[in-house]
Scaffold this active site. Structure first.
Site, mmCIF file in Angstrom:
data_model
loop_
_atom_site.group_PDB
_atom_site.id
_atom_site.type_symbol
_atom_site.label_atom_id
_atom_site.label_comp_id
_atom_site.label_asym_id
_atom_site.label_seq_id
_atom_site.Cartn_x
_atom_site.Cartn_y
_atom_site.Cartn_z
ATOM 1 N N SER A 153 119.278 14.182 -34.778
ATOM 2 C CA SER A 153 118.464 14.782 -33.731
ATOM 3 C C SER A 153 117.071 15.001 -34.300
ATOM 4 O O SER A 153 116.901 15.740 -35.267
ATOM 5 C CB SER A 153 119.101 16.125 -33.343
ATOM 6 O OG SER A 153 118.254 16.844 -32.474
ATOM 7 N N LYS A 179 118.462 10.671 -31.569
ATOM 8 C CA LYS A 179 118.214 11.528 -30.399
ATOM 9 C C LYS A 179 116.824 12.131 -30.540
ATOM 10 O O LYS A 179 116.485 12.697 -31.580
ATOM 11 C CB LYS A 179 119.300 12.615 -30.354
ATOM 12 C CG LYS A 179 119.005 13.813 -29.489
ATOM 13 C CD LYS A 179 120.251 14.693 -29.356
ATOM 14 C CE LYS A 179 119.936 16.165 -29.534
ATOM 15 N NZ LYS A 179 121.147 17.007 -29.482
ATOM 16 N N LYS A 181 114.073 14.852 -29.212
ATOM 17 C CA LYS A 181 113.816 16.039 -28.406
ATOM 18 C C LYS A 181 112.623 15.733 -27.518
ATOM 19 O O LYS A 181 111.618 15.177 -28.001
ATOM 20 C CB LYS A 181 113.505 17.231 -29.319
ATOM 21 C CG LYS A 181 114.704 17.713 -30.131
ATOM 22 C CD LYS A 181 115.734 18.374 -29.237
ATOM 23 C CE LYS A 181 116.822 19.068 -30.045
ATOM 24 N NZ LYS A 181 117.831 19.698 -29.177
ATOM 25 N N ASP A 206 116.967 14.667 -25.511
ATOM 26 C CA ASP A 206 117.483 16.009 -25.234
ATOM 27 C C ASP A 206 116.320 16.894 -24.810
ATOM 28 O O ASP A 206 115.383 17.119 -25.577
ATOM 29 C CB ASP A 206 118.151 16.578 -26.500
ATOM 30 C CG ASP A 206 118.811 17.937 -26.267
ATOM 31 O OD1 ASP A 206 118.695 18.478 -25.145
ATOM 32 O OD2 ASP A 206 119.442 18.451 -27.212
ATOM 33 N N GLU A 231 120.190 14.514 -22.343
ATOM 34 C CA GLU A 231 120.932 15.749 -22.550
ATOM 35 C C GLU A 231 120.198 16.922 -21.894
ATOM 36 O O GLU A 231 118.994 17.099 -22.093
ATOM 37 C CB GLU A 231 121.053 15.960 -24.065
ATOM 38 C CG GLU A 231 122.078 16.965 -24.510
ATOM 39 C CD GLU A 231 122.143 17.037 -26.046
ATOM 40 O OE1 GLU A 231 121.880 16.014 -26.721
ATOM 41 O OE2 GLU A 231 122.441 18.123 -26.563
ATOM 42 N N ASP A 256 124.854 20.138 -22.209
ATOM 43 C CA ASP A 256 125.009 20.926 -23.436
ATOM 44 C C ASP A 256 125.054 22.397 -22.992
ATOM 45 O O ASP A 256 126.127 22.947 -22.713
ATOM 46 C CB ASP A 256 123.823 20.609 -24.372
ATOM 47 C CG ASP A 256 123.770 21.466 -25.641
ATOM 48 O OD1 ASP A 256 124.500 22.448 -25.736
ATOM 49 O OD2 ASP A 256 122.961 21.146 -26.544
ATOM 50 N N LYS A 280 129.848 22.040 -28.456
ATOM 51 C CA LYS A 280 129.498 22.844 -29.632
ATOM 52 C C LYS A 280 130.492 23.981 -29.668
ATOM 53 O O LYS A 280 130.608 24.744 -28.690
ATOM 54 C CB LYS A 280 128.087 23.412 -29.517
ATOM 55 C CG LYS A 280 127.005 22.353 -29.602
ATOM 56 C CD LYS A 280 125.629 22.963 -29.482
ATOM 57 C CE LYS A 280 124.572 21.865 -29.506
ATOM 58 N NZ LYS A 280 123.256 22.371 -29.108
ATOM 59 N N GLY A 308 125.261 19.924 -32.645
ATOM 60 C CA GLY A 308 124.973 20.671 -33.868
ATOM 61 C C GLY A 308 124.005 21.807 -33.604
ATOM 62 O O GLY A 308 123.301 21.817 -32.586
#
Ligand code: OSB
Ligand code: MG
Length: 390
Positions: A153, A179, A181, A206, A231, A256, A280, A308
């Site tokens: 990420s 991934k 952000k 995400d 996400e 998420d 998670k 995570g």
């Protein structure tokens, strides 16, 4: 369903010995991050790690509370979790022997919310269960994989060249999925540039709830980049608008923040709010809920993957065990210890092989040694809850 049902079974033969928790130790340590981690809700440069150690029958079981210092990803913080464990959850655990995971969950269920606090304790309890039954965490929960696929990420960067440099670095280390952000102002153009440079990689984004449904025309522009998923684009507690957005986007939505329990997962699947779920263990309140969501998604062919929270090695070890379950079919946010930390609190540290996998330990318990001397040297705050104190 597969092995996970056996730890719910109160009559399970091999678990005849109840676990009597003598004490709960909670402590805070601070680990500096190798570089700042920036998301749509801010930037951090160190991780205040919340460790839980349950003592029972000469054994030590370790867990981690993944709450952050500020209530941005969720309402929980290190401070609220400390309070709730010290004053409510901890005392409830040392009152009577506990036979299995469902009894453990039942003991904490009268207390509403505070999933990350509950999960930290449940992780430690499962480490005890694994030790008491002489098996690995993965074997205890019915995990089937010997190696788990992992991705990385990547936080928001000061500029695109610095992001591309990091994409390059983690691809060369073998990570199977990148991934990114995203947030308004750091999204379409950035994704376009990464996709142009790497036409064939598994790529996802995400948003950590940075958009609303009124941004749907903007978000739809992401459809042309062949993303594995987007996400949590919309509000942290939403299911309805995500369902609306999923209807008009070809990219799969992964939830998420919105999935905080098995019930929420069931609602999301019924409403078709997403096609993928990020699990998670902290967000959903522990192994018990995780296994429930995993099993539910498996029956409906919904892929899940392990998210995570910049965990130390202790939380990371639990994540590796979870990702070994057969329904975890997409690469998890389980990076090497060295992706975040100069030195981890377990040995050996978590490493990622050049094929982008992490080995699932087969030894008893956590599968890693906990470096107590190092933890002691870093401990800033510490508290015990024990039966004798009551
Ligand atoms: O949304 O997945 C997230 C980190 C902190 C809070 C939320 C998230 C994340 C990550 C990091 O993406 C994943 C990791 O631990 O590597
Ligand atoms: Mg996320």
């Amino acid at each position: 369903m597969q092995g996970s049902s056996k730890i719910f079974d109160p009559d399970r033969q091999e678990m005849t010995n109840d676990i009597r928790v003598d004490s709960v130790e909670i402590r805070l340590i601070r680990l500096p991050l190798n570089e700042p981690f920036e998301t749509s809700f801010g930037s951090i440069d160190s991780r205040l790690v919340f460790l839980v150690c349950l003592k029972a029958d000469g054994m030590s079981g370790w867990g981690e509370v993944v709450a952050s210092e500020e209530p941005r990803y969720s309402y929980e913080t290190v401070g609220t979790a400390f309070h709730v464990i010290r004053d409510f959850l901890g005392p409830a655990l040392v009152t009577q022997p506990i036979a299995n995971l469902s009894e453990f969950a039942k003991q904490l269920s009268p207390f509403r919310g505070h999933n990350m606090a509950k999960a930290g304790l449940e992780l430690a309890f499962m480490d005890l269960m694994a030790q008491a039954s002489q098996q690995s965490l993965s074997a205890l929960i019915g995990g089937e994989r010997e190696r788990v696929a992992v991705g990385v990420s990547l936080g928001i960067q000061p500029d695109v060249p610095q992001l591309l440099q990091r994409v390059e670095r983690y691809l060369s280390l073998g990570y199977q999925r990148i991934k990114l952000k995203i947030k308004p102002g750091w999204d379409i153009d950035v994704v376009a540039e990464v996709r142009r440079t790497h036409p064939d990689i598994l790529l996802s984004v995400d948003a950590n709830s940075a958009y609303t449904l009124s941004d749907q025309d903007h978000l739809k522009k992401l459809d042309e980049f062949d993303l594995l998923m987007i996400e949590q684009p919309l509000q942290n507690d939403d299911l309805i608008d995500h369902a609306r957005l999923q209807k008009v986007m070809s990219t799969s939505i992964c939830l998420d923040e919105s999935i905080v329990s098995q019930r929420q997962a069931k609602m999301a699947l019924e409403l078709e709010s997403c096609r993928i779920i990020n699990i998670k263990v902290g967000r959903v309140g522990g192994y018990s809920e995780t296994l429930g969501i995993h099993d539910l998604c498996k029956t409906q062919d919904i892929p899940v993957w392990c998210g995570g929270m910049l965990e130390s090695g202790i939380g990371r070890a639990h994540n590796i065990a979870l990702a070994s379950l057969s329904g975890f079919t997409l690469p998890g946010d389980i990076s090497a210890s060295s992706r975040y930390f100069q030195r981890d609190i377990i040995s050996p540290e978590v490493t990622v092989a050049s094929d982008g996998t992490v080995t699932v330990p087969q030894t008893v318990g956590l599968g890693f040694e906990v470096d107590l001397d190092f933890i002691d040297s870093l401990t800033e705050t510490r508290e015990y809850i024990s039966r004798t104190k009551l």
